[in-house]
Design a protein around this motif. Structure first.
Motif, PDB file in Angstrom:
ATOM      1  N   VAL A 141      -3.040   6.779   4.609  1.00 52.77           N
ATOM      2  CA  VAL A 141      -2.952   5.382   5.030  1.00 52.77           C
ATOM      3  C   VAL A 141      -2.339   4.564   3.899  1.00 52.77           C
ATOM      4  N   VAL A 165      -7.810   1.598  11.779  1.00 58.95           N
ATOM      5  CA  VAL A 165      -7.828   1.622  10.316  1.00 58.95           C
ATOM      6  C   VAL A 165      -8.161   0.221   9.822  1.00 58.95           C
ATOM      7  N   ALA A 180      -1.588   0.379   7.358  1.00 60.31           N
ATOM      8  CA  ALA A 180      -2.571  -0.667   7.662  1.00 60.31           C
ATOM      9  C   ALA A 180      -1.901  -2.016   7.438  1.00 60.31           C
TER      10      ALA A 180
END
Length: 537
Positions: free
Chosen positions: A247, A303, A332
């Motif tokens: 991420v 997320v 994100a």
């Protein structure tokens, strides 16, 4: 003596003593040990409560004036706030003041339903400590979701017992989440005779009667007071999948360490689902997160992370097959702060606004947002980039209604406001004081006054007109009033207790027979009589 709904300008009800009886709705026999509470709706006021005696009788004395509602309940029964005085149905909210007595009130309590069963492994051994949850589908404001209505954990015999259930249909799930004997132990894979790792398998969330997919599950139908046994579930042994996530921040581009991750398993072909239990592994210094314990199916990955005081949040769809995923990269994205203002149009005077704006996400996986509104009508709201929001204006007074939601030259009231739109232009929430007024009376099928009936005004078609839904309550003479109605086509329904059908379906006219058709013009006043809708069998 008369009971007055707060929506109407009715004389105040006077009382210094309230007395009545509580009975079983099926046998009409009196019930003892029932708690009867009179709850004030004025800030700082204290509720008054008592218990019924062996004759089901209760009495509340020295009641201060104000707005009140009842709450009546006992173990083994569903609580209620609805009673009758003679043939008059008491409204859910009413005014009382200290003067005359109110006697002869009757409350009927309905027995709750009860379900028992066993959870077993595939070899028929009992599964201990498994969480069993009952889900009930709900529809509101165009959204479909599933709420937990009851739950229990299995004992050493694999037995569960879920009580307190209202009549209706339920999905039943056995949620298996085995705790490790040594929590920080590294689980080594099992090997085949050639020394090669075997696919990971394990017991997973299983729906009644025996499926891992909620779309393939059967519902358990319950009636009032029904006791149903034998709702057994054999836990499904399924292929367990692992997803390795990386991420990155949508602000800095840097890889985020230990971001918040939630998987929501989608139901069938819909966009709704249930959050599932999973195991996350963060290795020190590693740029990835391992998520294990997943089964094949469709998911939404949510997320959620913080970077330098900024919230980063995104939603991604993913479909898992029979193989692990080792290289899933997500970004994100930062929440977007939107500025907005409220504009009121029309020649009529607004009667003082208790306005509350709600930004309602179209997915059931995110909560609604209600920004603070400044004295000058401006506000700021932080929206998730990968979400679409419908905007509602609640607490409007007089004939005011929500007319339009605009960003620049574009209209978003019907289509919803997408969080990916660049907020270079402020949101304009436009109200109009030129709403219509409906004054009417509700009647039973026998032509009698429908005392205390609920009245629902349903836009047709509902798609794109969710903000136009309206409701009211009738007084003891069946009279009601609905204000601030936007122009459009509607059907008007009246009913007692539970709605007779799903008013929030895509085609309420098809699933909700009857009702009074209405065409509402801007700024009009209408008088109407409506018959009670038939209850579903």
């Amino acid at each position: 003596m008369r009971w007055c709904v707060l929506l109407l300008l009715c004389p105040t009800v006077w009382a210094s003593r309230i007395e009545g009886v509580v009975v079983d709705s099926s046998t009409l026999l009196p019930l003892k040990r029932v708690q009867v509470a009179l709850r004030p709706l004025v800030a700082g006021a204290t509720a008054q409560a008592t218990e019924t005696d062996e004759h089901g009788h209760f009495s509340l004395l020295d009641i201060e004036g104000g707005k009140y509602s009842f709450l009546v309940g006992r173990d083994g029964y569903l609580p209620t706030s609805i009673g009758k005085r003679g043939g008059v149905r008491i409204p859910a909210v009413f005014n009382i003041s200290k003067a005359d007595d109110l006697t002869g009130i009757t409350f009927q309590l309905q027995r709750w339903a009860l379900v028992t069963g066993k959870i077993k492994y595939d070899d028929a051994e009992p599964a201990t400590g498994v969480l069993v949850q009952f889900y009930r589908e709900f529809h509101t404001r165009g959204r479909t979701g599933f709420a937990v209505a009851g739950s229990d954990r299995t004992n050493d015999l694999g037995e569960y017992r879920v009580r307190g259930l209202a009549p209706g249909e339920y999905f039943v799930a056995a949620i298996y989440n085995q705790s490790r004997l040594v929590p920080d132990a590294t689980m080594q894979p099992r090997l085949d005779p050639n020394g090669q790792p075997l696919p990971e398998t394990g017991y997973t969330t299983t729906f009644f009667p025996h499926t891992t997919a909620m779309a393939e599950a059967s519902t358990v139908k319950l009636s009032a007071g029904q006791e149903v046994g034998g709702v057994d579930i054999y836990l499904e042994l399924a292929r367990k999948l692992r997803v390795r996530l990386t991420v990155s921040s949508g602000l800095s581009g840097q890889v985020l360490r230990q971001p918040g991750i939630k998987f929501v398993q989608l139901i069938g072909a819909s966009s709704e689902g249930l959050p599932i239990d999973l195991t996350r592994t963060y290795k020190p210094g590693a740029p990835f997160t391992d998520v294990s314990g997943l089964t094949p199916g469709r998911y939404i990955i949510i997320v959620d992370a913080i970077e330098k005081d900024s919230r980063l949040i995104s939603r991604y769809p993913v479909t898992l097959g029979e193989a692990d995923i080792d290289d899933l990269s997500l970004i994100a994205k930062p929440e977007k702060i939107w500025g907005g203002s409220i504009i009121t149009l029309g020649d009529r005077q607004s009667e003082g606004q208790g306005l509350r704006l709600t930004f309602e996400p179209r997915s059931a996986t995110n909560p609604g947002l209600s920004p603070e509104i400044d004295a000058d009508g401006t506000f700021h709201v932080s929206l998730i980039p990968d979400e679409t929001y419908d905007i509602y204006a609640d607490g409007l007074s007089g004939d005011t209604y929500l007319r339009s939601v605009r960003v620049g030259e574009s209209e978003y009231l019907a289509s919803g406001l997408a969080g990916v739109i660049a907020p270079d232009t402020r949101i304009q929430v436009i109200l109009s004081t030129e709403g219509s007024k409906i004054v009417g009376a509700a009647y039973t099928e026998q032509g009698e006054f429908a005392s205390g009936a609920t009245v629902a005004l349903i836009p047709t078609p509902p798609r794109g007109h969710m903000q136009a839904y309206r409701g009211a309550s009738a007084d003891e003479y069946g009279r009601f009033q609905i204000r601030g109605v936007p122009p459009g086509q509607y059907r008007l329904y009246a009913f007692l207790d539970e709605p007779p059908c799903d008013f929030y379906s895509s085609d309420p006219v098809a699933v909700c027979p009857g009702g009074e058709p209405m065409i509402i013009e801007p700024g009009g006043q209408y008088g109407v009589a409506v018959r009670m809708a038939k209850q579903s069998p």
